[in-house]
Design a protein around this motif. Sequence first.
Motif, mmCIF file in Angstrom:
data_model
loop_
_atom_site.group_PDB
_atom_site.id
_atom_site.type_symbol
_atom_site.label_atom_id
_atom_site.label_comp_id
_atom_site.label_asym_id
_atom_site.label_seq_id
_atom_site.Cartn_x
_atom_site.Cartn_y
_atom_site.Cartn_z
ATOM 1 N N LEU A 162 0.813 -1.219 0.000
ATOM 2 C CA LEU A 162 0.000 0.000 0.000
ATOM 3 C C LEU A 162 0.847 1.270 0.000
ATOM 4 C CD1 LEU A 162 -2.744 -1.127 2.546
ATOM 5 C CD2 LEU A 162 -2.984 -0.878 0.067
ATOM 6 N N GLY A 163 2.171 1.092 -0.047
ATOM 7 C CA GLY A 163 3.051 2.262 -0.090
ATOM 8 C C GLY A 163 3.205 2.955 1.236
ATOM 9 N N ARG A 164 2.932 2.244 2.333
ATOM 10 C CA ARG A 164 3.025 2.851 3.660
ATOM 11 C C ARG A 164 4.344 2.553 4.353
ATOM 12 N NH1 ARG A 164 -2.999 1.155 5.891
ATOM 13 N NH2 ARG A 164 -4.196 2.458 4.441
ATOM 14 N N ARG A 165 5.138 1.657 3.765
ATOM 15 C CA ARG A 165 6.368 1.239 4.434
ATOM 16 C C ARG A 165 7.523 1.213 3.453
ATOM 17 N NH1 ARG A 165 7.658 -2.780 9.057
ATOM 18 N NH2 ARG A 165 9.846 -3.230 8.671
ATOM 19 N N MET A 166 8.650 1.784 3.872
ATOM 20 C CA MET A 166 9.880 1.661 3.113
ATOM 21 C C MET A 166 10.356 0.219 3.262
ATOM 22 S SD MET A 166 12.117 3.433 1.277
ATOM 23 C CE MET A 166 12.037 5.148 1.799
ATOM 24 N N PRO A 167 10.513 -0.539 2.167
ATOM 25 C CA PRO A 167 10.868 -1.957 2.297
ATOM 26 C C PRO A 167 12.258 -2.159 2.874
ATOM 27 C CG PRO A 167 11.034 -1.254 0.013
ATOM 28 C CD PRO A 167 10.385 -0.118 0.757
ATOM 29 N N ASP A 168 12.367 -3.065 3.838
ATOM 30 C CA ASP A 168 13.662 -3.431 4.380
ATOM 31 C C ASP A 168 14.491 -4.137 3.315
ATOM 32 O OD1 ASP A 168 11.417 -3.848 6.581
ATOM 33 O OD2 ASP A 168 13.238 -3.204 7.613
ATOM 34 N N ALA A 169 15.801 -4.069 3.436
ATOM 35 C CA ALA A 169 16.680 -4.740 2.476
ATOM 36 C C ALA A 169 16.409 -6.238 2.460
ATOM 37 C CB ALA A 169 18.136 -4.462 2.835
ATOM 38 N N GLU A 170 16.145 -6.818 3.647
ATOM 39 C CA GLU A 170 15.868 -8.247 3.727
ATOM 40 C C GLU A 170 14.563 -8.587 3.004
ATOM 41 O OE1 GLU A 170 16.526 -6.321 6.265
ATOM 42 O OE2 GLU A 170 18.447 -7.044 7.087
ATOM 43 N N PHE A 171 13.589 -7.704 3.108
ATOM 44 C CA PHE A 171 12.315 -7.917 2.428
ATOM 45 C C PHE A 171 12.542 -7.983 0.923
ATOM 46 C CE2 PHE A 171 8.511 -6.655 0.235
ATOM 47 C CZ PHE A 171 7.461 -7.210 0.956
ATOM 48 N N VAL A 172 13.300 -7.030 0.393
ATOM 49 C CA VAL A 172 13.548 -6.982 -1.047
ATOM 50 C C VAL A 172 14.312 -8.227 -1.504
ATOM 51 C CG1 VAL A 172 14.674 -5.704 -2.907
ATOM 52 C CG2 VAL A 172 13.541 -4.466 -1.051
ATOM 53 N N GLN A 173 15.340 -8.589 -0.762
ATOM 54 C CA GLN A 173 16.163 -9.743 -1.140
ATOM 55 C C GLN A 173 15.345 -11.038 -1.143
ATOM 56 O OE1 GLN A 173 19.664 -10.208 1.262
ATOM 57 N NE2 GLN A 173 20.150 -12.218 0.443
ATOM 58 N N ARG A 174 14.549 -11.234 -0.092
ATOM 59 C CA ARG A 174 13.751 -12.460 -0.013
ATOM 60 C C ARG A 174 12.633 -12.475 -1.048
ATOM 61 N NH1 ARG A 174 13.411 -11.956 6.550
ATOM 62 N NH2 ARG A 174 15.653 -12.278 6.954
ATOM 63 N N ALA A 175 12.067 -11.291 -1.331
ATOM 64 C CA ALA A 175 11.028 -11.220 -2.365
ATOM 65 C C ALA A 175 11.614 -11.561 -3.734
ATOM 66 C CB ALA A 175 10.408 -9.822 -2.386
ATOM 67 N N GLU A 176 12.845 -11.120 -3.972
ATOM 68 C CA GLU A 176 13.518 -11.469 -5.227
ATOM 69 C C GLU A 176 13.628 -12.989 -5.371
ATOM 70 O OE1 GLU A 176 14.536 -10.113 -7.863
ATOM 71 O OE2 GLU A 176 14.968 -7.996 -7.569
#
Length: 280
Positions: free
Chosen positions: A57-71
């Motif tokens: 929803l664009g309410r949170r700056m994604p953590d680096a771990e979030f981005v890496q795991r989502a990848e």
Amino acid sequence: MVDGVVGTGTAGEPESSDSLRTFGAVVQGLREHAGLSREEFGELVRFSKHTVASVELGRRMPDAEFVQRAEEVFGRTGALQRAAGCLERQPGLAAWFRRWAGLERTAITLYTYECRMIPGLLQTEAYARALFANQLPPLDDGQIEERWAARAERQKLLKGRPNTAFSFILEEHLFLRCLGGEGVTRELVDHLQEIAELRNVEVQIMPVAQGAHAGLAGPMQLLETPENRWLAYNEGQRGGQFISDPKEISVLHRRYARMRSQALSLEDSLSLLQRMRGNL
């Protein structure tokens, strides 16, 4: 925003940004294409479904771990990694502070009450470096240089925007702490006296002798946009809170107005600074 999260006030909807909403929409699109619910995706990236929702929803700056795991979940395309990089617009500023710093650049009024440290807009280089040197986790030399450069750039607003009204209320004990030593504090007081001579800047000191006052709940910043909309920002240990709800803004306005009457006058504040300077 709290620790990179676009935060809410005590009422009203969270503030967001185009880049955060765009990134969130991409995450949501990829998740739905993979046939995953938020809860299922959250289990895969080891974040709660509520965090997933906040990112989407664009309410949170994604953590680096979030981005890496989502990848990893979406096949390591690198798309999210590149998109997350676009969220890093202004090096040297904490992620949660970037939106506020952007608003500062066009504000026509800016009020600041600070009880923890001298505000960034008023810091000398020596004072700022003393703060950076004592930060935990420790900063390396490059990070310190980056942060000072960003802070020095922000400080240009005081002289570069002569039609913007700046008001600062500072606790007396900020000077009594002598962060960085007496020499740093002397330089800081001299700097503040110089800044206070600008027609668009007011500096008031909240004396230690003033027991209870309206700002005891913590620091605050208020600004007025060119469209005459008022916004507020409160900062804590690991993040900040961006407030746009008019009811909450009204409460903070009343508190700031009361503090202006409880603090020393402009003349008495300068006199106190001069006396403290003489004792260093």
